[in-house]
Design a protein around this motif. Sequence first.
Motif: not given
Length: 359
Positions: A112-116, A143-152
């Motif tokens: 898992l990757a999270a982009f920020n 791989i799964e990824f959290y693409a962005l945050t709500i704010a982004e």
Amino acid sequence: MGNAVAIDNSLAAIAAKVDKGIRIDAEDARWLWKNASDSDLCSLASTVRNRFHAPNACTYMVMRIVNYTNVCVAQCDYCAFYKLPGASGGYVLSQEEVFAKLDELLALGGDLAAFNGGFNPQLPLDYYCDLFASIRERYGDSIEFYALTIAEFLYLADHAKLSLPEAAARLKAAGVRWITGGGSEILTEDFRARHSKFKYTVAEYFQAQRAIVEAGLKTTATMVIGFDETLDERLEHLERTRNFQDETGGLASFLCWTFKPYFTQIGGIEITTAEYLRHLALSRIYLDNIPRIRTSVLTQNERALDGLRFGADDFDLPIEDEVTQKAGATINLDFERILNYASELGFTPEYRHVAGSPA
């Protein structure tokens, strides 16, 4: 004697609600925070936790937060990471640099990757769509990824002059499945006016999250404590989150972590782990409609695992997050030691594969 009897009666009344699955309100939560012992909170939080999970079970992930850029114009006073456009030290990662980080994540057993990265006015929506489509093509479901945050997401839609549904559709077409609840911090308008006046309002935050859910994307709830927020502000955040889940059912989990004040403009003293654990328990009791409550190893290290006794059922083992590391967080790659601590507490940790998983 009279005061002790009154406390016992109040606790019994709230415990009866929790045992019967009757929802507590903000006044109950306020009473618990001020009067309940740690043992009381553990017991009540575990009651709610056990409706969703086996009592001694817990899950974890190995993940990496990829900070694809540090250029940001939001100027939040609690951030030690950002650089304004044109400032020395600003960067944007290339696709190859991102791939190298993902390859290392896989080598360490993570998926898992999270982009920020914040609000970078130099990056068009195409940068994100091309990056995420390339990741999906290269790695598939490994791989799964959290693409962005709500704010982004809000910033990107605004910057691209797209409606929120249009922006969500563009990202979904690029292979995005998750946009997390990051950028929430404390969801009150007063808090945002004090600390992040160039960030989006609470109303806009939930408008964006609703658009994400309606687009068929997955999302989460997050919260950061330990600034100067009041108890009422914390409870307002929890109430707004619970209401949103009632309305949409779109929140897969709730993650709370603590503000790291070092090298930030706001400064201050970090709150104790004991306070964090009490808040975690209160969150588990209050958020009776969110199945997964996650405890933060990133900001609490192995002490976060005590959160399993305070109602949490899940945690991640991070290998990198520049944002919190710049503000004083330390990362421990001795995963075996952390997992052993969970076992010593009486829990059986099981790896939770997000990649290729429907949840």
